[in-house]
Scaffold this motif. Structure first.
Motif, PDB file in Angstrom:
ATOM      1  N   VAL A   1       0.593  -1.239  -0.450  1.00  0.00           N
ATOM      2  CA  VAL A   1      -0.182  -0.287   0.035  1.00  0.00           C
ATOM      3  C   VAL A   1       1.574   1.329   0.038  1.00  0.00           C
ATOM      4  O   VAL A   1       1.416   1.753   0.781  1.00  0.00           O
TER       5      VAL A   1
ATOM      6  N   PHE B   1       0.674   3.936  -0.219  1.00  0.00           N
ATOM      7  CA  PHE B   1       0.267   6.070   0.226  1.00  0.00           C
ATOM      8  C   PHE B   1       1.072   6.466   1.569  1.00  0.00           C
ATOM      9  O   PHE B   1       0.667   6.024   2.676  1.00  0.00           O
TER      10      PHE B   1
ATOM     11  N   ARG C   1      -2.230  11.735  -2.689  1.00  0.00           N
ATOM     12  CA  ARG C   1      -2.488  11.469  -3.209  1.00  0.00           C
ATOM     13  C   ARG C   1      -4.281  10.244  -3.060  1.00  0.00           C
ATOM     14  O   ARG C   1      -4.281   8.998  -3.712  1.00  0.00           O
ATOM     15  N   PRO C   2      -4.544  10.849  -2.465  1.00  0.00           N
ATOM     16  CA  PRO C   2      -6.108  10.117  -1.922  1.00  0.00           C
ATOM     17  C   PRO C   2      -7.116   9.383  -3.515  1.00  0.00           C
ATOM     18  O   PRO C   2      -7.819   8.921  -3.771  1.00  0.00           O
TER      19      PRO C   2
ATOM     20  N   TYR D   1      -6.696   5.827  -4.388  1.00  0.00           N
ATOM     21  CA  TYR D   1      -7.545   5.235  -3.722  1.00  0.00           C
ATOM     22  C   TYR D   1      -7.965   4.053  -3.719  1.00  0.00           C
ATOM     23  O   TYR D   1      -7.891   2.726  -4.177  1.00  0.00           O
ATOM     24  N   GLU D   2      -8.982   4.729  -4.809  1.00  0.00           N
ATOM     25  CA  GLU D   2     -10.297   3.424  -5.514  1.00  0.00           C
ATOM     26  C   GLU D   2      -9.521   3.101  -6.475  1.00  0.00           C
ATOM     27  O   GLU D   2     -10.305   1.453  -6.152  1.00  0.00           O
TER      28      GLU D   2
ATOM     29  N   TYR E   1      -6.408   2.425  -6.919  1.00  0.00           N
ATOM     30  CA  TYR E   1      -5.992   1.795  -6.344  1.00  0.00           C
ATOM     31  C   TYR E   1      -6.238  -0.152  -6.113  1.00  0.00           C
ATOM     32  O   TYR E   1      -5.672  -1.173  -6.011  1.00  0.00           O
ATOM     33  N   VAL E   2      -7.613   0.079  -4.725  1.00  0.00           N
ATOM     34  CA  VAL E   2      -8.304  -0.731  -4.874  1.00  0.00           C
ATOM     35  C   VAL E   2      -8.118  -1.707  -5.814  1.00  0.00           C
ATOM     36  O   VAL E   2      -8.329  -3.196  -5.408  1.00  0.00           O
TER      37      VAL E   2
ATOM     38  N   ALA F   1      -3.508   4.406   5.814  1.00  0.00           N
ATOM     39  CA  ALA F   1      -3.949   5.498   4.763  1.00  0.00           C
ATOM     40  C   ALA F   1      -5.439   4.787   4.677  1.00  0.00           C
ATOM     41  O   ALA F   1      -6.847   5.836   4.245  1.00  0.00           O
ATOM     42  N   LEU F   2      -5.298   3.737   4.563  1.00  0.00           N
ATOM     43  CA  LEU F   2      -6.849   3.350   3.009  1.00  0.00           C
ATOM     44  C   LEU F   2      -7.676   3.566   4.846  1.00  0.00           C
ATOM     45  O   LEU F   2      -7.970   3.040   5.418  1.00  0.00           O
ATOM     46  N   SER F   3      -9.394   3.555   4.411  1.00  0.00           N
ATOM     47  CA  SER F   3     -10.473   2.797   5.204  1.00  0.00           C
ATOM     48  C   SER F   3     -10.661   1.800   5.004  1.00  0.00           C
ATOM     49  O   SER F   3      -9.604   0.479   4.893  1.00  0.00           O
TER      50      SER F   3
ATOM     51  N   GLN G   1     -12.082  -0.241   2.595  1.00  0.00           N
ATOM     52  CA  GLN G   1     -10.962  -0.286   1.352  1.00  0.00           C
ATOM     53  C   GLN G   1     -10.622  -2.005   1.895  1.00  0.00           C
ATOM     54  O   GLN G   1     -10.407  -2.283   1.252  1.00  0.00           O
TER      55      GLN G   1
END
Length: 381
Positions: free
Chosen positions: A12, A14, A30-31, A34-35, A37-38, A71-73, A76
């Motif tokens: 990950v 980030f 760079r949020p 994120y999506e 990337y997931v 950093a991920l939720s 996620q």
């Protein structure tokens, strides 16, 4: 026939800030990535699940490293781990670890992480002195790190690691010991200690080269390393690898597998993987990684098939890093070489210097020997 277990490493990349010493692959703030990337990680997990070298093998550990995986939720992380469990034969007691920075942990997110299926956290404390944290551009403070560990415990995490760093510019041996003592006082299950390395291409390397930041001497690094072994073992954390200490039964499964040359998938941009005899690394570009996964293209930028000599070197180096030592019989069976015959002189010299011994059929380095493990490995070659 026994089926060897497999590990899964998910990178990950980030981070909120670029630590001046880090040379791992990461991107800062760079949020918006994120999506995508997931989704790409989930696609790569699905791609590997059908590989005949992987399908049906038990998964004993899943490790989300970085970067800053926290950093991920929670949502996620849950999506990624949900696919891991759906696509792979994950052991019921598999160790599922996420690396976290203290500044990104709070009660609500910790609860989400537990709900997602994480059962181990590795928290990047590094130091319990605010000025040392500023020196390496860490954004949290010492008290915040302690609060994060306590919050993780309240959230139900019964397996916690803290990362600590020594040889920070201007750090003294006494302050290093104070950091160790504070970590032990938190009652964590595992402690990792890393010597600050000045890596080429990092801001730290530029500051050292320009004379703006002093670099610790080898003598100071060695003293800090030996003090860590002494203090941590006295506190109930036996050393099991050069950089790692754990309470009984709490050694990191992911790390142990790597040191035993166990196989693992590398998922995500910048990740490395190993399916003997092949090693590979994925490209270090998040948008391009996501684009290639969406297009069904290969995301690996390096692939190599290890030669017998490369495998021999790995077995030597990795075996000597552990307190169990290098299994000489296993080495002979794998590579057809009895080191006691071909390198007996070196082994005798290591023993005479108090740097190692033969114990239970293994070449085991002493603490002073582990401080020189790379040099001893070169001599054994």
């Amino acid at each position: 026939m026994t089926v060897e277990p497999l590990g899964i490493y998910i990178h990950v990349p980030f981070c909120d800030v670029a630590c001046r010493y880090c040379n791992f692959f990461f991107v800062v703030r760079r949020p918006e990535l994120y999506e995508g990337y997931v989704g790409a990680v989930r696609a790569e997990l699905a791609r590997w699940a059908s590989d005949p070298r992987v399908a049906g093998r038990p998964i004993e550990s899943v490790y989300l490293g970085g970067g800053t995986p926290s950093a991920l939720s929670g949502t996620q992380v849950a999506a990624i781990l949900g696919d891991v469990r759906r696509l792979y034969a994950v052991d019921a007691d598999a160790e599922v670890t996420l690396e976290a920075n203290p500044g990104s942990l709070h009660d609500a997110k910790l609860a989400e992480f537990r709900e997602a299926g994480l059962n181990r956290l590795s928290i990047g404390v590094q130091s319990f002195h605010d000025d040392e944290l500023r020196m390496i551009w860490r954004t949290h403070k010492a008290d915040e790190a302690e609060r994060s560990v306590l919050a993780a415990r309240r959230a139900g995490f019964g397996n916690l690691n803290v990362d600590l760093m020594f040889a920070i510019p201007r750090q003294t041996v006494e302050r290093w010991e104070a950091t160790i003592a504070r970590a032990c006082g938190l009652g964590v299950e595992h402690v990792s200690t890393y010597c600050l390395t000045v890596e080429e291409g990092t801001p730290l390397a530029e500051h050292v080269a320009a004379g703006r930041v002093p670099r610790a001497t080898e003598e100071v690094e060695r003293e800090m390393y030996l003090r860590a072994i002494e203090r941590l073992e006295a506190a109930g954390y036996p050393q099991y690898e050069i950089s790692n200490f754990a309470r009984e039964g709490r050694q990191s499964r992911h790390n142990l597998a790597c040191w035993r040359r166990g196989e693992y998938l590398g998922i995500g941009p910048g990740a490395h993987g190993f399916l003997d005899p092949e090693r590979w690394s994925n490209l270090r570009d998040v948008p391009e990684y996501s684009r290639r996964m969406a297009a069904g293209e290969d995301v690996r930028e390096m692939r190599e098939t290890l030669t017998p000599e490369q495998a021999r070197l790995e077995a030597l180096w990795l075996g000597l890093r552990t307190t169990r030592g290098l299994d000489l019989g296993g080495f002979r069976a794998r590579f057809g070489e009895d080191l006691r015959e071909t390198r007996g002189g070196v082994i005798d010299e290591v023993a005479a210097a108090g740097q190692g011994r033969i114990e239970g059929g293994c070449l085991v380095l002493t603490p002073s020997g582990r401080a020189l493990a790379d040099e001893i490995t070169r001599r054994l070659l």
